[in-house]
Design an enzyme around this catalytic site. Structure first.
Site, PDB file in Angstrom:
ATOM      1  N   LYS A  13     -17.819  57.002   1.393  1.00  0.00           N
ATOM      2  CA  LYS A  13     -18.972  57.654   1.990  1.00  0.00           C
ATOM      3  C   LYS A  13     -19.726  58.200   1.089  1.00  0.00           C
ATOM      4  O   LYS A  13     -21.030  58.353   1.024  1.00  0.00           O
ATOM      5  CB  LYS A  13     -18.896  58.092   3.340  1.00  0.00           C
ATOM      6  CG  LYS A  13     -17.921  57.359   4.237  1.00  0.00           C
ATOM      7  CD  LYS A  13     -18.001  57.848   5.574  1.00  0.00           C
ATOM      8  CE  LYS A  13     -16.913  59.275   5.549  1.00  0.00           C
ATOM      9  NZ  LYS A  13     -15.803  59.108   5.169  1.00  0.00           N
ATOM     10  N   ARG A  85     -18.387  61.861  14.407  1.00  0.00           N
ATOM     11  CA  ARG A  85     -16.961  61.467  13.979  1.00  0.00           C
ATOM     12  C   ARG A  85     -16.200  61.481  15.278  1.00  0.00           C
ATOM     13  O   ARG A  85     -14.963  61.191  15.507  1.00  0.00           O
ATOM     14  CB  ARG A  85     -16.290  62.624  13.398  1.00  0.00           C
ATOM     15  CG  ARG A  85     -16.033  62.197  11.920  1.00  0.00           C
ATOM     16  CD  ARG A  85     -15.291  63.549  11.319  1.00  0.00           C
ATOM     17  NE  ARG A  85     -14.692  63.383   9.843  1.00  0.00           N
ATOM     18  CZ  ARG A  85     -15.128  63.480   8.659  1.00  0.00           C
ATOM     19  NH1 ARG A  85     -16.332  63.723   8.522  1.00  0.00           N
ATOM     20  NH2 ARG A  85     -14.379  63.562   7.761  1.00  0.00           N
ATOM     21  N   ARG A 157      -9.489  69.206  -3.944  1.00  0.00           N
ATOM     22  CA  ARG A 157      -9.610  69.928  -2.655  1.00  0.00           C
ATOM     23  C   ARG A 157      -8.110  70.101  -1.874  1.00  0.00           C
ATOM     24  O   ARG A 157      -7.406  69.129  -2.056  1.00  0.00           O
ATOM     25  CB  ARG A 157     -10.442  68.768  -1.855  1.00  0.00           C
ATOM     26  CG  ARG A 157     -12.153  69.189  -1.766  1.00  0.00           C
ATOM     27  CD  ARG A 157     -12.817  68.101  -1.307  1.00  0.00           C
ATOM     28  NE  ARG A 157     -12.416  67.945   0.432  1.00  0.00           N
ATOM     29  CZ  ARG A 157     -13.022  66.877   0.989  1.00  0.00           C
ATOM     30  NH1 ARG A 157     -14.197  66.284   0.448  1.00  0.00           N
ATOM     31  NH2 ARG A 157     -12.735  66.697   2.184  1.00  0.00           N
TER      32      ARG A 157
HETATM   33  P1  ADP Z   1     -15.476  59.989   1.406  1.00  0.00           P
HETATM   34  O1  ADP Z   1     -16.777  60.463   1.176  1.00  0.00           O
HETATM   35  O2  ADP Z   1     -15.753  58.662   2.335  1.00  0.00           O
HETATM   36  O3  ADP Z   1     -14.412  60.968   1.619  1.00  0.00           O
HETATM   37  P2  ADP Z   1     -15.436  59.813  -1.584  1.00  0.00           P
HETATM   38  O4  ADP Z   1     -16.817  59.090  -1.979  1.00  0.00           O
HETATM   39  O5  ADP Z   1     -15.239  61.027  -1.760  1.00  0.00           O
HETATM   40  O6  ADP Z   1     -14.826  59.385   0.143  1.00  0.00           O
HETATM   41  O7  ADP Z   1     -14.449  58.752  -2.208  1.00  0.00           O
HETATM   42  C1  ADP Z   1     -13.065  59.256  -2.372  1.00  0.00           C
HETATM   43  C2  ADP Z   1     -12.702  59.081  -3.839  1.00  0.00           C
HETATM   44  O8  ADP Z   1     -12.685  57.590  -4.275  1.00  0.00           O
HETATM   45  C3  ADP Z   1     -13.456  59.767  -4.837  1.00  0.00           C
HETATM   46  O9  ADP Z   1     -12.467  60.285  -6.144  1.00  0.00           O
HETATM   47  C4  ADP Z   1     -14.170  58.750  -5.615  1.00  0.00           C
HETATM   48  O10 ADP Z   1     -14.483  58.821  -6.924  1.00  0.00           O
HETATM   49  C5  ADP Z   1     -13.515  57.467  -5.312  1.00  0.00           C
HETATM   50  N1  ADP Z   1     -13.990  56.155  -5.035  1.00  0.00           N
HETATM   51  C6  ADP Z   1     -15.281  56.051  -4.107  1.00  0.00           C
HETATM   52  N2  ADP Z   1     -15.541  54.810  -3.841  1.00  0.00           N
HETATM   53  C7  ADP Z   1     -14.534  54.028  -4.765  1.00  0.00           C
HETATM   54  C8  ADP Z   1     -14.665  52.587  -4.973  1.00  0.00           C
HETATM   55  N3  ADP Z   1     -15.477  51.594  -4.521  1.00  0.00           N
HETATM   56  N4  ADP Z   1     -13.425  52.241  -5.706  1.00  0.00           N
HETATM   57  C9  ADP Z   1     -12.636  53.195  -6.417  1.00  0.00           C
HETATM   58  N5  ADP Z   1     -12.800  54.565  -6.188  1.00  0.00           N
HETATM   59  C10 ADP Z   1     -13.751  55.051  -5.218  1.00  0.00           C
HETATM   60  P1  AMP Z   2     -15.452  64.960   4.661  1.00  0.00           P
HETATM   61  O1  AMP Z   2     -15.822  66.216   3.473  1.00  0.00           O
HETATM   62  O2  AMP Z   2     -16.053  64.376   5.283  1.00  0.00           O
HETATM   63  O3  AMP Z   2     -14.011  64.513   4.663  1.00  0.00           O
HETATM   64  O4  AMP Z   2     -14.916  66.501   5.935  1.00  0.00           O
HETATM   65  C1  AMP Z   2     -13.961  67.562   5.513  1.00  0.00           C
HETATM   66  C2  AMP Z   2     -13.589  68.184   6.957  1.00  0.00           C
HETATM   67  O5  AMP Z   2     -14.751  68.774   7.506  1.00  0.00           O
HETATM   68  C3  AMP Z   2     -13.032  67.155   7.896  1.00  0.00           C
HETATM   69  O6  AMP Z   2     -11.499  66.973   7.751  1.00  0.00           O
HETATM   70  C4  AMP Z   2     -13.062  68.073   9.097  1.00  0.00           C
HETATM   71  O7  AMP Z   2     -12.370  69.158   9.312  1.00  0.00           O
HETATM   72  C5  AMP Z   2     -14.650  68.654   8.989  1.00  0.00           C
HETATM   73  N1  AMP Z   2     -15.651  67.743   9.315  1.00  0.00           N
HETATM   74  C6  AMP Z   2     -16.708  67.150   8.932  1.00  0.00           C
HETATM   75  N2  AMP Z   2     -17.586  66.245   9.481  1.00  0.00           N
HETATM   76  C7  AMP Z   2     -17.024  66.585  10.743  1.00  0.00           C
HETATM   77  C8  AMP Z   2     -17.531  66.307  11.976  1.00  0.00           C
HETATM   78  N3  AMP Z   2     -18.376  65.492  12.135  1.00  0.00           N
HETATM   79  N4  AMP Z   2     -16.769  66.463  13.109  1.00  0.00           N
HETATM   80  C9  AMP Z   2     -15.664  67.369  12.915  1.00  0.00           C
HETATM   81  N5  AMP Z   2     -15.140  67.650  11.938  1.00  0.00           N
HETATM   82  C10 AMP Z   2     -16.140  67.498  10.822  1.00  0.00           C
END
Ligand code: ADP
Ligand code: AMP
Length: 213
Positions: A13, A85, A157
């Site tokens: 995302k 969420r 992270r």
């Molecule tokens: P989210 O915001 O949904 O938690 P991220 O955008 O941070 O996900 O992506 C999670 C991990 O996967 C990151 O390390 C990113 O570089 C990688 N990633 C994102 N999209 C893809 C894809 N389409 N294919 C392979 N790796 C991806």
């Molecule tokens: P993310 O970066 O989207 O993976 O979010 C990291 C963490 O932030 C999640 O695991 C939750 O603990 C908190 N968080 C982010 N967005 C929300 C939301 N809309 N509602 C509740 N917790 C959230």
């Protein structure tokens, strides 16, 4: 244009929201990024949110709703990445947009398996300075351990350890998945195959937003 990105942690995302917001000139609102910033600055919100985030749980709705009311743009298009969420969050969002005479255009569901989520998150690298996101294998930085954009140090992270990743996936399945039906009933939901590579997912998003399909 107002768009929501819905999907498990690690579904891409943030990666897509960063690209798309530049391509379509939309604001990018990531509640995860906002919370991490609050934790770093040790604001009252950050101090309360940290324990939930470290455990891989959701931050309580009351805190998230106050946050979104504060940051939601009153005009101009935006992408919501990681909000709503829960169903109560979605109801508040609907009400907030109605009050401003605005409407949610589309909700994209980033669809992928739990195993791909674990692989993505265990290889994710995040810039400790600017928050840019990389992947050891799928999207590596030019120089190992260093952010291409700002030269900051890349870190894993705290919540990207396998145990917490599994917990976050369970939380998604229990608390966030009901939003699929919520938005389907409102005819807003478009399902994306999020297991495809970054360029392909981006191409599909642009296609749907420009041509409706
Ligand atoms: P989210 O915001 O949904 O938690 P991220 O955008 O941070 O996900 O992506 C999670 C991990 O996967 C990151 O390390 C990113 O570089 C990688 N990633 C994102 N999209 C893809 C894809 N389409 N294919 C392979 N790796 C991806
Ligand atoms: P993310 O970066 O989207 O993976 O979010 C990291 C963490 O932030 C999640 O695991 C939750 O603990 C908190 N968080 C982010 N967005 C929300 C939301 N809309 N509602 C509740 N917790 C959230």
């Amino acid at each position: 244009m107002i768009v929501v990105f819905l999907g498990p942690p690690g579904s891409g995302k943030g990666t897509q929201a960063k690209k798309l917001s530049q391509e379509l000139n939309l604001s990018h609102i990531s509640t995860g990024d906002l919370l991490r910033e609050a934790v770093k600055k040790q604001t009252p919100l950050g101090l309360k949110a940290k324990e939930y985030m470290d455990r891989g749980e959701l931050v309580p709705d009351s805190l998230m709703i106050a946050l979104i009311e504060e940051v939601m743009p009153k005009e101009g298009g935006f992408i919501l990445d990681g909000f709503p969420r829960t169903v109560p969050q979605a109801l508040v969002l609907e009400d907030m947009l109605n009050r401003h005479g605005r409407n949610l255009d589309k909700v994209f569901l980033f669809d992928l398996s739990e195993e791909v989520v674990v692989e993505r998150l265990s290889g994710r690298l995040t810039c400790s300075q600017c928050g840019a996101v990389y992947h050891k294998k799928y999207n590596p930085p030019k120089q190992e351990g260093i952010c291409d954009l700002c030269g900051g140090k890349l870190i894993q992270r705290e919540d990207d350890k396998e145990e917490v990743i599994r917990k976050r996936y369970r939380v998604y399945a229990e608390q966030t998945k009901p939003l699929i039906e919520f938005y389907q009933e409102r005819n807003k939901l478009t399902r994306l195959d999020a297991e495809q590579d970054i360029q392909e997912v981006n191409r599909k998003l642009l296609e749907v937003l420009k041509n409706g399909g």
